[in-house]
Design a protein around this motif. Structure first.
Motif, PDB file in Angstrom:
ATOM      1  N   VAL A  84      -3.069  12.118  -8.002  1.00  0.00           N
ATOM      2  CA  VAL A  84      -4.384  11.581  -7.628  1.00  0.00           C
ATOM      3  C   VAL A  84      -4.636  11.876  -6.145  1.00  0.00           C
ATOM      4  CG1 VAL A  84      -5.758   9.466  -7.398  1.00  0.00           C
ATOM      5  CG2 VAL A  84      -4.220   9.755  -9.357  1.00  0.00           C
ATOM      6  N   ASP A  85      -5.861  12.272  -5.818  1.00  0.00           N
ATOM      7  CA  ASP A  85      -6.258  12.528  -4.433  1.00  0.00           C
ATOM      8  C   ASP A  85      -6.459  11.172  -3.742  1.00  0.00           C
ATOM      9  OD1 ASP A  85      -7.241  13.596  -2.118  1.00  0.00           O
ATOM     10  OD2 ASP A  85      -9.128  14.298  -2.975  1.00  0.00           O
ATOM     11  N   VAL A  86      -5.698  10.918  -2.690  1.00  0.00           N
ATOM     12  CA  VAL A  86      -5.718   9.605  -2.046  1.00  0.00           C
ATOM     13  C   VAL A  86      -6.104   9.751  -0.577  1.00  0.00           C
ATOM     14  CG1 VAL A  86      -4.371   7.558  -1.444  1.00  0.00           C
ATOM     15  CG2 VAL A  86      -3.833   8.816  -3.524  1.00  0.00           C
ATOM     16  N   VAL A  87      -7.001   8.881  -0.126  1.00  0.00           N
ATOM     17  CA  VAL A  87      -7.293   8.755   1.303  1.00  0.00           C
ATOM     18  C   VAL A  87      -6.924   7.337   1.711  1.00  0.00           C
ATOM     19  CG1 VAL A  87      -9.065   8.785   3.092  1.00  0.00           C
ATOM     20  CG2 VAL A  87      -9.197  10.394   1.184  1.00  0.00           C
ATOM     21  N   VAL A  88      -6.153   7.221   2.781  1.00  0.00           N
ATOM     22  CA  VAL A  88      -5.729   5.898   3.260  1.00  0.00           C
ATOM     23  C   VAL A  88      -6.611   5.489   4.434  1.00  0.00           C
ATOM     24  CG1 VAL A  88      -3.866   4.669   4.454  1.00  0.00           C
ATOM     25  CG2 VAL A  88      -3.352   6.139   2.481  1.00  0.00           C
ATOM     26  N   LEU A  89      -7.135   4.277   4.361  1.00  0.00           N
ATOM     27  CA  LEU A  89      -7.848   3.678   5.490  1.00  0.00           C
ATOM     28  C   LEU A  89      -7.008   2.511   5.990  1.00  0.00           C
ATOM     29  CD1 LEU A  89     -10.142   3.041   7.407  1.00  0.00           C
ATOM     30  CD2 LEU A  89     -11.338   1.910   5.514  1.00  0.00           C
ATOM     31  N   ASP A  90      -6.517   2.630   7.221  1.00  0.00           N
ATOM     32  CA  ASP A  90      -5.608   1.607   7.747  1.00  0.00           C
ATOM     33  C   ASP A  90      -5.727   1.588   9.264  1.00  0.00           C
ATOM     34  OD1 ASP A  90      -3.072   0.220   8.554  1.00  0.00           O
ATOM     35  OD2 ASP A  90      -2.642   0.370   6.406  1.00  0.00           O
ATOM     36  N   ASP A  91      -5.761   0.407   9.851  1.00  0.00           N
ATOM     37  CA  ASP A  91      -5.840   0.339  11.316  1.00  0.00           C
ATOM     38  C   ASP A  91      -4.461   0.329  11.969  1.00  0.00           C
ATOM     39  OD1 ASP A  91      -4.905  -2.214  10.877  1.00  0.00           O
ATOM     40  OD2 ASP A  91      -6.667  -3.245  11.703  1.00  0.00           O
ATOM     41  N   LEU A 126       3.607   7.135   4.669  1.00  0.00           N
ATOM     42  CA  LEU A 126       2.739   7.934   3.799  1.00  0.00           C
ATOM     43  C   LEU A 126       3.398   9.252   3.425  1.00  0.00           C
ATOM     44  CD1 LEU A 126      -0.637   7.378   5.656  1.00  0.00           C
ATOM     45  CD2 LEU A 126       0.288   6.151   3.686  1.00  0.00           C
ATOM     46  N   PRO A 127       3.253   9.657   2.156  1.00  0.00           N
ATOM     47  CA  PRO A 127       3.769  10.965   1.770  1.00  0.00           C
ATOM     48  C   PRO A 127       3.029  12.065   2.511  1.00  0.00           C
ATOM     49  CG  PRO A 127       3.073   9.685  -0.169  1.00  0.00           C
ATOM     50  CD  PRO A 127       2.608   8.942   1.045  1.00  0.00           C
ATOM     51  N   ARG A 128       3.738  13.162   2.761  1.00  0.00           N
ATOM     52  CA  ARG A 128       3.119  14.322   3.405  1.00  0.00           C
ATOM     53  C   ARG A 128       1.906  14.770   2.580  1.00  0.00           C
ATOM     54  NH1 ARG A 128       6.034  17.943   6.793  1.00  0.00           N
ATOM     55  NH2 ARG A 128       7.913  16.838   6.193  1.00  0.00           N
ATOM     56  N   GLY A 129       0.806  15.065   3.238  1.00  0.00           N
ATOM     57  CA  GLY A 129      -0.367  15.574   2.525  1.00  0.00           C
ATOM     58  C   GLY A 129      -1.409  14.514   2.232  1.00  0.00           C
ATOM     59  N   VAL A 130      -1.066  13.249   2.453  1.00  0.00           N
ATOM     60  CA  VAL A 130      -2.054  12.184   2.247  1.00  0.00           C
ATOM     61  C   VAL A 130      -2.833  11.982   3.546  1.00  0.00           C
ATOM     62  CG1 VAL A 130      -2.369   9.709   1.865  1.00  0.00           C
ATOM     63  CG2 VAL A 130      -0.792  11.006   0.422  1.00  0.00           C
ATOM     64  N   GLY A 170       0.805  -1.218   0.000  1.00  0.00           N
ATOM     65  CA  GLY A 170       0.000   0.000   0.000  1.00  0.00           C
ATOM     66  C   GLY A 170       0.835   1.264   0.000  1.00  0.00           C
ATOM     67  N   GLY A 171       1.940   1.240   0.753  1.00  0.00           N
ATOM     68  CA  GLY A 171       2.791   2.426   0.815  1.00  0.00           C
ATOM     69  C   GLY A 171       3.325   2.803  -0.561  1.00  0.00           C
ATOM     70  N   HIS A 172       3.700   1.786  -1.351  1.00  0.00           N
ATOM     71  CA  HIS A 172       4.196   2.062  -2.711  1.00  0.00           C
ATOM     72  C   HIS A 172       3.070   2.563  -3.617  1.00  0.00           C
ATOM     73  CE1 HIS A 172       8.290   0.617  -2.172  1.00  0.00           C
ATOM     74  NE2 HIS A 172       7.792  -0.393  -1.482  1.00  0.00           N
ATOM     75  N   VAL A 173       1.883   1.955  -3.476  1.00  0.00           N
ATOM     76  CA  VAL A 173       0.739   2.370  -4.313  1.00  0.00           C
ATOM     77  C   VAL A 173       0.357   3.817  -3.999  1.00  0.00           C
ATOM     78  CG1 VAL A 173      -1.729   1.977  -4.725  1.00  0.00           C
ATOM     79  CG2 VAL A 173      -0.144   0.031  -4.632  1.00  0.00           C
ATOM     80  N   VAL A 174       0.304   4.131  -2.706  1.00  0.00           N
ATOM     81  CA  VAL A 174      -0.070   5.494  -2.301  1.00  0.00           C
ATOM     82  C   VAL A 174       0.958   6.498  -2.819  1.00  0.00           C
ATOM     83  CG1 VAL A 174      -0.322   7.026  -0.301  1.00  0.00           C
ATOM     84  CG2 VAL A 174      -1.409   4.777  -0.300  1.00  0.00           C
ATOM     85  N   ALA A 175       2.243   6.169  -2.690  1.00  0.00           N
ATOM     86  CA  ALA A 175       3.284   7.087  -3.158  1.00  0.00           C
ATOM     87  C   ALA A 175       3.156   7.329  -4.661  1.00  0.00           C
ATOM     88  CB  ALA A 175       4.662   6.529  -2.818  1.00  0.00           C
ATOM     89  N   ALA A 176       2.867   6.254  -5.426  1.00  0.00           N
ATOM     90  CA  ALA A 176       2.758   6.399  -6.882  1.00  0.00           C
ATOM     91  C   ALA A 176       1.527   7.222  -7.265  1.00  0.00           C
ATOM     92  CB  ALA A 176       2.695   5.014  -7.533  1.00  0.00           C
ATOM     93  N   LEU A 177       0.395   6.956  -6.601  1.00  0.00           N
ATOM     94  CA  LEU A 177      -0.820   7.727  -6.911  1.00  0.00           C
ATOM     95  C   LEU A 177      -0.636   9.193  -6.539  1.00  0.00           C
ATOM     96  CD1 LEU A 177      -3.637   5.294  -5.674  1.00  0.00           C
ATOM     97  CD2 LEU A 177      -3.005   5.818  -8.034  1.00  0.00           C
ATOM     98  N   HIS A 178      -0.055   9.418  -5.361  1.00  0.00           N
ATOM     99  CA  HIS A 178       0.153  10.796  -4.890  1.00  0.00           C
ATOM    100  C   HIS A 178       1.087  11.539  -5.852  1.00  0.00           C
ATOM    101  CE1 HIS A 178       0.279  14.000  -1.936  1.00  0.00           C
ATOM    102  NE2 HIS A 178       1.594  13.987  -1.962  1.00  0.00           N
TER     103      HIS A 178
END
Ligand SMILES: NC(=O)c1ccc[n+]([C@@H]2O[C@H](COP(=O)([O-])OP(=O)(O)OC[C@H]3O[C@@H](n4cnc5c(N)ncnc54)[C@H](O)[C@@H]3O)[C@@H](O)[C@H]2O)c1
Length: 122
Positions: free
Chosen positions: A29-36, A45-49, A17-25
């Protein structure tokens, strides 16, 4: 995916997920992460996500993050085969029942796309 879209990444603080979020960001792309954060780390997570800390099976949390989303990249899971033998109910909940709740909430909020990885431990 378009930069006008907002995507929810479950398990976005995890390894994949960390790699996917970094690539989308990085693509805008506007990304919201849901994680427990059960195994994930917020510092991936990149700053701003935006990180919403909660379970995939929590309807209240899903009702917060899903409205208006273009899709969900679903990467939240428990992944250790030996641990799954020791804690089958925790694995069943995270990998099965939480996903059923996610799919029901997506249908109700008209979120049309789900991108799911296969398992690392099939
Ligand atoms: N790592 C690999 O090589 C690989 C290969 C193919 C597929 N996959 C699959 O990709 C997915 C992610 O794997 P990973 O290696 O990134 O695992 P990971 O443990 O690093 O990440 C999983 C993330 O999900 C979160 N999480 C777990 N249960 C949750 C729940 N119920 N609600 C909210 N968040 C929850 C954890 O905190 C963590 O951040 C898994 O389905 C795995 O089987 C991984």
């Amino acid at each position: 995916m378009s930069v006008a879209d907002r995507w929810v990444v479950t398990g976005g603080a995890g390894y994949v997920g960390g790699h996917v979020v970094a690539a989308l960001h990085a693509a805008g792309v506007d990304v919201v992460v849901l994680d427990d954060l059960s195994t994930g780390r917020a510092d991936r997570l990149p700053r701003g996500v935006r990180l919403v800390r909660g379970r995939v099976g929590d309807r209240e949390v899903l009702d917060d993050v899903l409205p208006g989303a273009a899709g969900v990249v679903h990467l939240a899971a428990l992944t250790s085969a030996p641990d799954s033998v020791r804690s089958p109910l925790a694995y069943y909940r995270a990998n099965v029942t939480d996903v059923v709740v996610l799919l029901g909430a997506m249908a109700e909020h008209d979120v049309p796309r789900l991108l799911a990885s296969s398992s690392a431990a099939v």
